[in-house]
Design a protein around this motif. Structure first.
Motif, PDB file in Angstrom:
ATOM      1  N   SER A  22       0.844  -1.140   0.007  1.00 52.15           N
ATOM      2  CA  SER A  22       0.195  -0.029   0.166  1.00 52.15           C
ATOM      3  C   SER A  22       0.887   1.161  -0.027  1.00 52.15           C
ATOM      4  O   SER A  22       0.442   2.307  -0.468  1.00 52.15           O
ATOM      5  N   TYR A  70      -2.180  -5.895  -8.132  1.00 50.08           N
ATOM      6  CA  TYR A  70      -2.998  -7.079  -7.989  1.00 50.08           C
ATOM      7  C   TYR A  70      -2.807  -7.969  -6.785  1.00 50.08           C
ATOM      8  O   TYR A  70      -3.945  -8.273  -5.932  1.00 50.08           O
ATOM      9  N   ARG A  72      -1.814  -6.714  -4.023  1.00 48.58           N
ATOM     10  CA  ARG A  72      -2.440  -5.858  -2.755  1.00 48.58           C
ATOM     11  C   ARG A  72      -3.985  -6.143  -2.658  1.00 48.58           C
ATOM     12  O   ARG A  72      -4.384  -6.264  -1.795  1.00 48.58           O
ATOM     13  N   GLU A  73      -4.613  -6.324  -3.887  1.00 40.53           N
ATOM     14  CA  GLU A  73      -6.082  -6.300  -3.786  1.00 40.53           C
ATOM     15  C   GLU A  73      -6.621  -7.723  -3.353  1.00 40.53           C
ATOM     16  O   GLU A  73      -7.496  -8.107  -2.584  1.00 40.53           O
ATOM     17  N   GLU A  74      -5.611  -8.648  -3.830  1.00 40.31           N
ATOM     18  CA  GLU A  74      -5.775 -10.116  -3.402  1.00 40.31           C
ATOM     19  C   GLU A  74      -5.688 -10.173  -1.936  1.00 40.31           C
ATOM     20  O   GLU A  74      -6.601 -10.826  -1.136  1.00 40.31           O
ATOM     21  N   ARG A  76      -6.060  -7.965   0.525  1.00 36.14           N
ATOM     22  CA  ARG A  76      -7.090  -7.125   0.868  1.00 36.14           C
ATOM     23  C   ARG A  76      -8.355  -7.953   1.112  1.00 36.14           C
ATOM     24  O   ARG A  76      -9.046  -7.964   2.006  1.00 36.14           O
ATOM     25  N   SER A  77      -8.599  -8.677  -0.103  1.00 33.10           N
ATOM     26  CA  SER A  77      -9.738  -9.670   0.215  1.00 33.10           C
ATOM     27  C   SER A  77      -9.457 -10.946   0.928  1.00 33.10           C
ATOM     28  O   SER A  77     -10.603 -11.143   1.760  1.00 33.10           O
ATOM     29  N   HIS A  82     -11.927  -5.733   1.878  1.00 28.26           N
ATOM     30  CA  HIS A  82     -12.663  -5.136   0.666  1.00 28.26           C
ATOM     31  C   HIS A  82     -13.828  -4.586   0.811  1.00 28.26           C
ATOM     32  O   HIS A  82     -14.554  -3.934  -0.068  1.00 28.26           O
ATOM     33  N   ARG A 112      -8.946   3.717   1.011  1.00 25.62           N
ATOM     34  CA  ARG A 112      -8.740   2.307   1.256  1.00 25.62           C
ATOM     35  C   ARG A 112      -9.146   1.789   2.611  1.00 25.62           C
ATOM     36  O   ARG A 112      -8.832   0.593   2.760  1.00 25.62           O
TER      37      ARG A 112
END
Lengths: 213, 213
Positions: A22, A70, A72-74, A76-77, A82, A112
């Motif tokens: 992040s 990618y 980072r979002e994974e 987070r999920s 998210h 975020r």
């Protein structure tokens, strides 16, 4: 997903990886980060990074590394970040006030940051209805159960005195809260399906003292 | 003593055992506690308790258990808690104030609580000389180095904003502080002989969120 078999320490590192990702300036286009670099920044070996991430899936490409945005979002999920995570703060003394302000201000600043201070409680009648941040008013403990339901409280942050902490935890659990962050210097007893983490400055100081020798 | 080979997690448990022993009502005469009972209260197996304590010496008697008062004092001594541990708080916002008051009030109340808030610092000129607890006056950061020496500061508690934390840590290290408790949400880089522990409410919340599924 081997959700319930992942050791706590892996989750702790996942949170660190997320912070590192992040803080990276990703700008336009794809940015890759190697397990070596992520490990260096997190203070663990590249093999550990690869092993930790492999518990949750295939995120990297051999010889290329991880697509930072990618990954980072994974993460987070995986961490359930998210969506909004609703927090109640119970016990609005100095520490409770500091935490409520910190979390709500950070949420206001960072798009975020998923935590929302949805409610604050204190048993002191003098404090009821006091506004500690815009939109956050102190409420009496009698309203805890209905508030947990109405605001879908996910995490209760316990900042009451030690002697009151177990009773507060019991109330939270009864109301359906499944995660507690306890700042009171006592161990809490809760059912197995409820998660408690501790933040205790005295325990931290005692641990640090050991290393003074 | 295998001081430097003892894993951090053992030290963390030692602190927990100490808390459990300190909360026991020992009264007059000898009170024994078994590794089973100590383990139950700490949430670990009796074998783990025995192994943890065995890293530091022979404290128990087969079939009798541990003399609780003796074990308590031994653990205190292992953790360097048998003498005053001097703490400086750097950054006296809401969190810093709450921590300074908590530590100094607890020290005033509990004879065996070894931590002393020896100094508080803030860079805001408006705050200088403000008394936050009897005997604790906010001082400017320029006085850090001399204060660390004069007051034999053991641990610096860092409660400044994230952007200022590394510079503050550098100053502390340069002044000779060997243990830092960092509440700012950033990783600190320090020499190997300096110990940093972290207390970061956002990291805790993020970890807890994982278990909400």
């Amino acid at each position: 997903m081997k959700r319930f078999r992942v050791p706590d320490v892996v989750i702790r590192r996942l949170v660190l990886y997320l912070r590192i990702l992040s803080e990276m300036d990703l700008g336009e286009g794809r940015v890759y980060i190697s397990s070596q670099e992520l490990g260096d920044r997190a203070g663990v070996s590249p093999a550990q990074v690869r092993k930790d991430l492999a518990s949750f899936g295939e995120f990297g490409k051999q010889g290329v590394g991880y697509d930072a945005a990618y990954l980072r979002e994974e993460i987070r999920s995986i961490l359930n970040l998210h969506r909004t995570v609703n927090v109640a703060i119970i016990g609005v003394g100095e520490l409770g006030t500091a935490l409520a302000r910190y979390v709500s201000r950070r949420a206001g600043r960072e798009r975020r940051y998923p935590f929302r201070v949805a409610a604050c409680f204190d048993s002191d009648p003098e404090k009821i209805d006091r506004v500690i941040e815009p939109g956050i008013k102190i409420r009496p403990p009698e309203e805890l159960a209905e508030t947990v339901e109405r605001e879908s409280i996910d995490i209760a942050v316990i900042t009451v005195p030690a002697a009151a902490a177990q009773a507060v935890a019991d109330q939270c659990v009864k109301a359906g809260v499944r995660a507690l962050l306890n700042f009171a210097p006592v161990k809490l007893f809760v059912p197995e399906n409820v998660r408690v983490h501790y933040s205790d400055v005295s325990l931290e100081l005692q641990q640090l003292a050991y290393y003074l020798t």
